[in-house]
Design an enzyme around this catalytic site. Structure first.
Site, short mmCIF file in Angstrom:
data_model
loop_
_atom_site.label_atom_id
_atom_site.label_comp_id
_atom_site.label_asym_id
_atom_site.label_seq_id
_atom_site.Cartn_x
_atom_site.Cartn_y
_atom_site.Cartn_z
N ASN A 15 0.81 -1.23 0.00
CA ASN A 15 0.00 0.00 0.00
C ASN A 15 0.83 1.27 0.00
O ASN A 15 0.64 2.16 -0.83
CB ASN A 15 -0.74 0.06 1.34
CG ASN A 15 -2.15 -0.33 1.25
OD1 ASN A 15 -2.84 0.07 0.33
ND2 ASN A 15 -2.58 -1.13 2.21
N ILE A 16 1.74 1.35 0.98
CA ILE A 16 2.55 2.57 1.11
C ILE A 16 3.55 2.64 -0.03
O ILE A 16 3.77 3.70 -0.62
CB ILE A 16 3.26 2.62 2.49
CG1 ILE A 16 2.23 2.66 3.62
CG2 ILE A 16 4.20 3.82 2.58
CD1 ILE A 16 2.81 2.59 5.03
N ARG A 98 2.45 -9.19 20.74
CA ARG A 98 3.52 -8.24 20.42
C ARG A 98 4.87 -8.95 20.30
O ARG A 98 5.69 -8.63 19.44
CB ARG A 98 3.58 -7.16 21.51
CG ARG A 98 4.43 -5.98 21.08
CD ARG A 98 4.35 -4.88 22.08
NE ARG A 98 5.01 -5.27 23.31
CZ ARG A 98 5.60 -4.43 24.14
NH1 ARG A 98 5.60 -3.15 23.88
NH2 ARG A 98 6.17 -4.84 25.24
N ASN A 131 6.36 -1.10 10.91
CA ASN A 131 6.21 -1.18 12.38
C ASN A 131 6.68 -2.52 12.96
O ASN A 131 6.61 -3.53 12.27
CB ASN A 131 4.74 -0.95 12.73
CG ASN A 131 4.46 0.53 12.72
OD1 ASN A 131 5.22 1.31 13.27
ND2 ASN A 131 3.38 0.91 12.07
N ASP A 159 2.58 11.24 12.58
CA ASP A 159 1.95 11.67 13.84
C ASP A 159 2.10 13.19 13.98
O ASP A 159 1.17 13.88 14.39
CB ASP A 159 2.61 10.97 15.02
CG ASP A 159 2.69 9.47 14.79
OD1 ASP A 159 1.64 8.84 14.62
OD2 ASP A 159 3.81 8.93 14.73
N ARG A 162 -0.25 14.85 11.61
CA ARG A 162 -1.63 14.71 12.10
C ARG A 162 -1.90 15.73 13.21
O ARG A 162 -2.98 16.34 13.27
CB ARG A 162 -1.86 13.30 12.64
CG ARG A 162 -2.00 12.26 11.55
CD ARG A 162 -1.94 10.85 12.12
NE ARG A 162 -2.25 9.86 11.09
CZ ARG A 162 -2.04 8.56 11.23
NH1 ARG A 162 -1.52 8.09 12.36
NH2 ARG A 162 -2.36 7.72 10.27
N HIS A 187 6.53 5.38 17.99
CA HIS A 187 5.43 5.46 17.03
C HIS A 187 4.44 4.35 17.39
O HIS A 187 4.44 3.27 16.81
CB HIS A 187 5.93 5.28 15.60
CG HIS A 187 4.80 5.13 14.62
ND1 HIS A 187 3.94 6.16 14.32
CD2 HIS A 187 4.35 4.07 13.90
CE1 HIS A 187 3.03 5.73 13.46
NE2 HIS A 187 3.26 4.47 13.20
#
Ligand code: NDP
Length: 330
Positions: A15-16, A98, A131, A159, A162, A187
């Site tokens: 996507n990015i 995680r 990430n 961020d 935003r 982040h």
């Protein structure tokens, strides 16, 4: 900048990747006079999709684009690059812990650090987008001892953007009248978007907003949760805003931040603001001549201190988990 610069994008068919490639090739990354060669890396299952992306870029006839290396061979992708924009990473899926995310991405960024060390230019500049970006950057740095530590950064620019956008909309002004917001830390949802030093229409942001409850609650949670809110609305994660932010990050790092403005970047902690050395922490930075400097001597009140420490604690625990999995000593 002179000569041709080689710019690598990993996860190039994602996507990015799809959104960032035309921005880079059209000159928005390194300016309108800098010819580039694009290196695009994908994993073998995405080879065909990458080939489609390569054909589309060719069809754009970008004047600055002097070549495309679209490949699934990591060594070829990392060879002789000047800039690495590391987007590709394993996404967190429902139910994934995680620990699992950190170990999967730890393996990828260990390999990429090793490749940077062996095959890239010794002054390659690295921006990690995938990430968990801060910890991924830390791992790549740990495996690339031949490259200066300060050349590894993680993106918190989205961020930052935003936060500027939200302050602008709250005060009914344009983005260009908002400056010097800070994103501290990771982040992730523990990041601390700080407006205490921000300026809106020439006025301190706290005075301009005049609503401390909104700033301490809605504002912070909106920035922290913005990614999730976009996924809910779009059914997919943010892509072009992340791509634009990654371009802003590298552009300002290489070509400088505008006079009188700082930006936020995840960089190696150096003890500034009481954050111990050893993590990639987002700070306010000013960039000039291809280098960044952490903005110093900002007053930190008790409220900010607690939030800055909390996001540091999260980074430390990510590092501990990732390093233990990789068998690295802290
Ligand atoms: P995206 O292009 O949407 O996202 C890529 C990474 O960027 C994710 O880790 C994502 O995190 C992260 N990201 C950082 N900031 C943001 C943000 N603000 N908004 C959204 N994402 C953000 O993922 P795709 O799955 O579409 O594409 C990834 C590509 O990477 C795939 O094509 C895959 O094949 C490739 N890949 C390449 C590797 C390599 O080159 N070695 C290794 C692994 C994958 P989050 O998951 O938290 O949204």
């Amino acid at each position: 900048m002179d000569g041709i610069k080689r710019v690598l994008v990993t996860g190039a068919a994602g996507n990015i990747g799809y959104a960032i490639i035309p921005l880079i090739a059209s000159g928005q990354l390194l300016g309108p006079d800098q010819p580039i060669i694009l290196h695009l890396l994908e994993i073998p299952p995405c080879k065909e999709r990458l080939e489609g992306v390569r054909m589309e870029i060719e069809d754009c006839c970008f004047p600055l684009l002097k070549g495309i290396v679209a490949t699934t061979d990591s060594k070829e992708a990392f060879t002789d690059i000047d800039i690495a924009i590391l987007v590709g990473s394993v996404p967190r899926t429902a139910g994934m812990e995680r620990k699992e995310l950190l170990s999967k991405n730890g393996t990828i960024f260990r390999e990429q650090g090793t490749l940077l060390n062996q095959y890239s230019k010794k002054n390659v500049k690295v921006a990690v987008i995938g990430n968990p970006a801060n910890t991924n950057a830390l791992i790549a740095q740990a495996y690339a001892p031949n490259i200066p530590k300060e050349n590894f950064t993680a993106m918190t620019r989205l961020d930052h953007n935003r936060a500027c956008a939200l302050l602008a909309s709250k005060t009914g002004t344009s983005y260009s009248n908002v400056k010097n917001v800070i994103i501290w830390g990771n982040h992730s949802s523990t990041q601390y978007p700080d407006v205490r030093h921000a300026v809106v229409n020439g006025k301190n942001a706290i005075e301009a907003i005049n609503d401390d409850t909104w700033l301490k609650n809605e504002f912070i949670s909106c920035i922290q949760q913005r990614g999730a809110t976009i996924i809910k609305a779009r059914g997919m994660s943010s892509a072009f805003s992340a791509a634009v932010a990654a371009v802003n990050h590298v552009h300002d790092w290489i070509l400088g931040t505008p006079e009188g403005k700082w930006t936020s970047m995840g960089v190696s902690s150096d003890g500034s603001y009481g954050i111990p050395v050893g993590v990639i922490y987002s700070y306010p930075v000013i960039c000039k001549y291809g280098k960044y400097e952490i903005v110093q001597n900002l007053k930190i009140d008790e409220y900010s201190r607690a939030l800055m420490d909390k996001t540091y604690e999260e980074l430390l625990s990510e590092k501990t988990e990732a390093y233990s999995f990789l068998g690295l000593s802290a």
